[in-house]
Motif scaffolding. Sequence first.
Motif, mmCIF file in Angstrom:
data_model
loop_
_atom_site.group_PDB
_atom_site.id
_atom_site.type_symbol
_atom_site.label_atom_id
_atom_site.label_comp_id
_atom_site.label_asym_id
_atom_site.label_seq_id
_atom_site.Cartn_x
_atom_site.Cartn_y
_atom_site.Cartn_z
ATOM 1 N N PHE A 137 -98.455 -20.590 2.349
ATOM 2 C CA PHE A 137 -99.338 -20.432 3.500
ATOM 3 C C PHE A 137 -100.777 -20.346 3.029
ATOM 4 N N GLU A 138 -101.694 -20.626 3.958
ATOM 5 C CA GLU A 138 -103.131 -20.529 3.703
ATOM 6 C C GLU A 138 -103.755 -19.683 4.788
ATOM 7 N N LEU A 139 -104.792 -18.955 4.408
ATOM 8 C CA LEU A 139 -105.592 -18.180 5.355
ATOM 9 C C LEU A 139 -107.055 -18.493 5.111
ATOM 10 N N GLU A 140 -107.851 -18.519 6.175
ATOM 11 C CA GLU A 140 -109.297 -18.636 6.049
ATOM 12 C C GLU A 140 -109.930 -17.430 6.704
ATOM 13 N N THR A 141 -110.915 -16.851 6.023
ATOM 14 C CA THR A 141 -111.634 -15.695 6.538
ATOM 15 C C THR A 141 -113.118 -15.965 6.391
ATOM 16 N N ARG A 142 -113.835 -15.901 7.497
ATOM 17 C CA ARG A 142 -115.288 -16.063 7.470
ATOM 18 C C ARG A 142 -115.917 -14.684 7.292
ATOM 19 N N ILE A 143 -116.839 -14.601 6.342
ATOM 20 C CA ILE A 143 -117.461 -13.329 6.010
ATOM 21 C C ILE A 143 -118.969 -13.502 6.072
ATOM 22 N N ALA A 144 -119.631 -12.653 6.859
ATOM 23 C CA ALA A 144 -121.084 -12.714 7.019
ATOM 24 C C ALA A 144 -121.753 -11.982 5.865
ATOM 25 N N ALA A 145 -121.442 -12.433 4.655
ATOM 26 C CA ALA A 145 -122.010 -11.841 3.439
ATOM 27 C C ALA A 145 -121.799 -12.830 2.303
ATOM 28 N N GLY B 154 -125.679 -18.119 4.823
ATOM 29 C CA GLY B 154 -125.781 -16.880 4.062
ATOM 30 C C GLY B 154 -124.464 -16.137 3.930
ATOM 31 N N GLY B 155 -123.396 -16.705 4.464
ATOM 32 C CA GLY B 155 -122.088 -16.068 4.400
ATOM 33 C C GLY B 155 -121.136 -16.857 3.527
ATOM 34 N N ARG C 271 -103.829 -10.815 5.789
ATOM 35 C CA ARG C 271 -104.873 -10.715 6.825
ATOM 36 C C ARG C 271 -105.476 -9.316 6.851
ATOM 37 N N GLU C 272 -104.632 -8.286 6.688
ATOM 38 C CA GLU C 272 -105.136 -6.908 6.620
ATOM 39 C C GLU C 272 -106.061 -6.741 5.432
ATOM 40 N N ARG C 273 -105.645 -7.246 4.279
ATOM 41 C CA ARG C 273 -106.472 -7.174 3.071
ATOM 42 C C ARG C 273 -107.803 -7.860 3.317
ATOM 43 N N ASN C 274 -107.774 -9.065 3.869
ATOM 44 C CA ASN C 274 -108.998 -9.826 4.089
ATOM 45 C C ASN C 274 -109.918 -9.157 5.108
ATOM 46 N N ALA C 275 -109.347 -8.553 6.135
ATOM 47 C CA ALA C 275 -110.172 -7.844 7.118
ATOM 48 C C ALA C 275 -110.901 -6.681 6.451
ATOM 49 N N HIS C 276 -110.220 -5.987 5.574
ATOM 50 C CA HIS C 276 -110.855 -4.881 4.857
ATOM 51 C C HIS C 276 -111.975 -5.402 3.956
ATOM 52 N N LEU C 277 -111.702 -6.448 3.177
ATOM 53 C CA LEU C 277 -112.727 -7.005 2.301
ATOM 54 C C LEU C 277 -113.926 -7.506 3.103
ATOM 55 N N ARG C 278 -113.663 -8.144 4.242
ATOM 56 C CA ARG C 278 -114.749 -8.619 5.101
ATOM 57 C C ARG C 278 -115.604 -7.456 5.577
ATOM 58 N N ALA C 279 -114.972 -6.381 6.032
ATOM 59 C CA ALA C 279 -115.721 -5.222 6.533
ATOM 60 C C ALA C 279 -116.576 -4.604 5.432
ATOM 61 N N VAL C 280 -116.020 -4.466 4.240
ATOM 62 C CA VAL C 280 -116.774 -3.885 3.118
ATOM 63 C C VAL C 280 -117.948 -4.787 2.747
ATOM 64 N N ALA C 281 -117.697 -6.082 2.600
ATOM 65 C CA ALA C 281 -118.749 -7.027 2.207
ATOM 66 C C ALA C 281 -119.871 -7.061 3.231
ATOM 67 N N GLU C 282 -119.507 -7.097 4.510
ATOM 68 C CA GLU C 282 -120.528 -7.166 5.556
ATOM 69 C C GLU C 282 -121.309 -5.868 5.669
ATOM 70 N N ARG C 283 -120.644 -4.744 5.465
ATOM 71 C CA ARG C 283 -121.346 -3.456 5.486
ATOM 72 C C ARG C 283 -122.336 -3.381 4.326
ATOM 73 N N GLU C 284 -121.885 -3.790 3.137
ATOM 74 C CA GLU C 284 -122.762 -3.748 1.962
ATOM 75 C C GLU C 284 -123.924 -4.719 2.088
ATOM 76 N N GLY D 237 -125.202 -5.636 4.993
ATOM 77 C CA GLY D 237 -125.936 -5.399 6.232
ATOM 78 C C GLY D 237 -125.771 -6.526 7.236
ATOM 79 N N GLY D 238 -124.699 -7.289 7.088
ATOM 80 C CA GLY D 238 -124.457 -8.456 7.945
ATOM 81 C C GLY D 238 -123.779 -8.088 9.243
ATOM 82 N N ALA D 239 -123.698 -9.080 10.109
ATOM 83 C CA ALA D 239 -123.018 -8.903 11.391
ATOM 84 C C ALA D 239 -121.528 -8.822 11.161
#
Length: 161
Positions: free
Chosen positions: A4-12, A101-102, A136-149, A151-153
């Motif tokens: 399987f493949e997953l794509e996660t967009r990260i604003a960072a 920028g992401g 997906r849970e792992r990626n959501a966590h990584l996205r939240a951390v990256a965007e918080r660090e 300062g992204g949306a």
Amino acid sequence: MTRFELETRIAAPLVFGLSLDVDAHTASMARSGERAVAGVTSGAMALGDTVTWRARHFGVVWRMTSRITAYDHPTHFVDEQTAGPFHHWWHAHHFTPDGHGGTLMRDEITFQAPLGPLGRLAERAALDRYMPHLMRERNAHLRAVAEREAGGAPGRGAGGG
């Protein structure tokens, strides 16, 4: 064998390093109590490094050792199981700038349960749904951390885009 493949967009930018960080992975898997117990147990991993994870899934404690077998900073790395519950586990991580920028983070995963026909039954009955959900849970966590660090949306969801 399941793929399987997953794509996660990260604003960072620069999520490559975060994805190789043992502490970030541990935090992303808190629900299963996953922790590093051997090899690299904290901080960043690099080519050739191994880590042994201990976690509880399906009410059973599992140990899995993975090695970083490919590493092309900052666009790609691969981890593969060297010992553990799967007959085969291969996970390629790809990172592409999104032009704004992401980062577009793409995971390619193939795995195969052990025990031949019984393993194939376990894949169809549970693992084919459970493993993408866990990633997906792992990626959501990584996205939240990256965007918080950064300062992204906030992102639009792991796998969303």
